[in-house]
Design a protein around this motif. Structure first.
Motif, PDB file in Angstrom:
ATOM      1  N   ARG A 129      -3.498  -5.936  -8.728  1.00 11.68           N
ATOM      2  CA  ARG A 129      -3.089  -5.527  -7.384  1.00 11.68           C
ATOM      3  C   ARG A 129      -2.164  -4.332  -7.529  1.00 11.68           C
ATOM      4  O   ARG A 129      -1.532  -4.135  -8.564  1.00 11.68           O
ATOM      5  N   HIS A 130      -2.107  -3.528  -6.466  1.00 11.81           N
ATOM      6  CA  HIS A 130      -1.239  -2.347  -6.452  1.00 11.81           C
ATOM      7  C   HIS A 130      -0.651  -2.246  -5.056  1.00 11.81           C
ATOM      8  O   HIS A 130      -1.383  -2.104  -4.073  1.00 11.81           O
ATOM      9  N   GLY A 131       0.650  -2.354  -4.958  1.00 10.21           N
ATOM     10  CA  GLY A 131       1.296  -2.313  -3.657  1.00 10.21           C
ATOM     11  C   GLY A 131       0.951  -3.550  -2.839  1.00 10.21           C
ATOM     12  O   GLY A 131       0.334  -4.494  -3.338  1.00 10.21           O
ATOM     13  N   VAL A 132       1.356  -3.547  -1.596  1.00 11.22           N
ATOM     14  CA  VAL A 132       1.038  -4.631  -0.664  1.00 11.22           C
ATOM     15  C   VAL A 132       0.363  -3.968   0.537  1.00 11.22           C
ATOM     16  O   VAL A 132       1.032  -3.310   1.334  1.00 11.22           O
ATOM     17  N   PRO A 133      -0.966  -4.124   0.660  1.00 11.99           N
ATOM     18  CA  PRO A 133      -1.681  -3.408   1.714  1.00 11.99           C
ATOM     19  C   PRO A 133      -1.166  -3.660   3.123  1.00 11.99           C
ATOM     20  O   PRO A 133      -1.199  -2.765   3.965  1.00 11.99           O
ATOM     21  N   TYR A 142       3.728   1.354   3.713  1.00  9.75           N
ATOM     22  CA  TYR A 142       3.507   2.021   2.440  1.00  9.75           C
ATOM     23  C   TYR A 142       3.806   3.506   2.605  1.00  9.75           C
ATOM     24  O   TYR A 142       3.081   4.206   3.314  1.00  9.75           O
ATOM     25  N   THR A 183       2.914   8.714  -1.592  1.00  8.94           N
ATOM     26  CA  THR A 183       3.572   9.435  -2.680  1.00  8.94           C
ATOM     27  C   THR A 183       2.919  10.804  -2.869  1.00  8.94           C
ATOM     28  O   THR A 183       1.844  11.077  -2.313  1.00  8.94           O
ATOM     29  N   ASP A 201      -0.479  10.308  -4.189  1.00  4.18           N
ATOM     30  CA  ASP A 201      -1.455   9.939  -3.153  1.00  4.18           C
ATOM     31  C   ASP A 201      -1.973  11.183  -2.440  1.00  4.18           C
ATOM     32  O   ASP A 201      -3.180  11.335  -2.207  1.00  4.18           O
ATOM     33  N   ARG A 212      -5.550  -0.668   1.536  1.00  8.85           N
ATOM     34  CA  ARG A 212      -4.850   0.251   2.440  1.00  8.85           C
ATOM     35  C   ARG A 212      -5.333   1.638   2.060  1.00  8.85           C
ATOM     36  O   ARG A 212      -5.270   2.041   0.905  1.00  8.85           O
ATOM     37  N   ALA A 230      -3.298   1.245  -1.810  1.00 12.58           N
ATOM     38  CA  ALA A 230      -2.796  -0.085  -2.156  1.00 12.58           C
ATOM     39  C   ALA A 230      -3.967  -1.062  -2.036  1.00 12.58           C
ATOM     40  O   ALA A 230      -4.874  -0.855  -1.226  1.00 12.58           O
ATOM     41  N   GLU A 285      -5.295  -5.477  -2.918  1.00 16.41           N
ATOM     42  CA  GLU A 285      -5.076  -6.822  -3.447  1.00 16.41           C
ATOM     43  C   GLU A 285      -6.393  -7.590  -3.374  1.00 16.41           C
ATOM     44  O   GLU A 285      -7.187  -7.396  -2.456  1.00 16.41           O
TER      45      GLU A 285
END
Length: 166
Positions: free
Chosen positions: A7-11, A15, A18, A21, A72, A112, A114
């Motif tokens: 997982r990367h971040g919390v969708p 958010y 960056t 991104d 996300r 993001a 999960e």
């Protein structure tokens, strides 16, 4: 083989985008535009060519071989998508972008994600086949590396003898 999904971040949480991104989105747009220009130049495919490609690609992936993901996108929208279950990330395998169904941004990079779980459970006969695959023994006619090396050395020695006789 069991895949450990990442997982990367919390969708679902806020958010902040960056610099990476923004860069990835810019690059994705440039690649997308380049591909569209190339496709516009290409001659259309015949029905025969399309059918050959379908044959080459094979049938669609069955749903039990897919993993569901919450994503996300760069535009901020959260969507659900499916990917092959063998990949630990939804943005792996050269697919790190989506077309946003809400705002239409295409491409929209994934910022993001999960895992949510499998798209479907395999049918009973597939489960029994998969479990028998993991306990399958190697065929009896397979030889070990040591046996193959020994045979190779014996054949090389025999070849040397034949060369000396010639």
């Amino acid at each position: 083989m069991e895949v450990e999904y990442l997982r990367h971040g919390v969708p679902l949480a806020d958010y902040p985008l960056t610099k990476a991104d923004h860069r990835r989105q810019r690059e994705a747009v440039q690649v997308h535009e380049w591909v569209q220009r190339q496709l516009a130049k290409a001659p259309p495919w015949s029905d025969k060519h399309l059918e050959e490609m379908r044959q080459l690609l094979g049938p669609p992936t069955p749903p039990w071989e897919l993993q569901r993901w919450r994503l996300r996108l760069y535009c901020g929208h959260v969507i659900e998508a499916t990917r092959n279950r063998n990949n630990p990330r939804p943005d792996g395998g050269g697919r790190d972008e989506e077309r946003c169904p809400e705002c239409g941004l295409n491409p929209a990079v994934i910022v993001a994600f999960e895992p949510l779980g499998p798209a479907a459970e395999p049918p009973a006969e597939s489960r029994s086949l998969m479990s028998s695959r993991s306990t399958r023994q190697p065929p009896a006619d397979r030889r070990s590396k040591a046996e193959l090396v020994a045979e190779n050395n014996a054949l090389r020695a025999e070849l040397e003898v034949l060369r000396d006789q010639a």
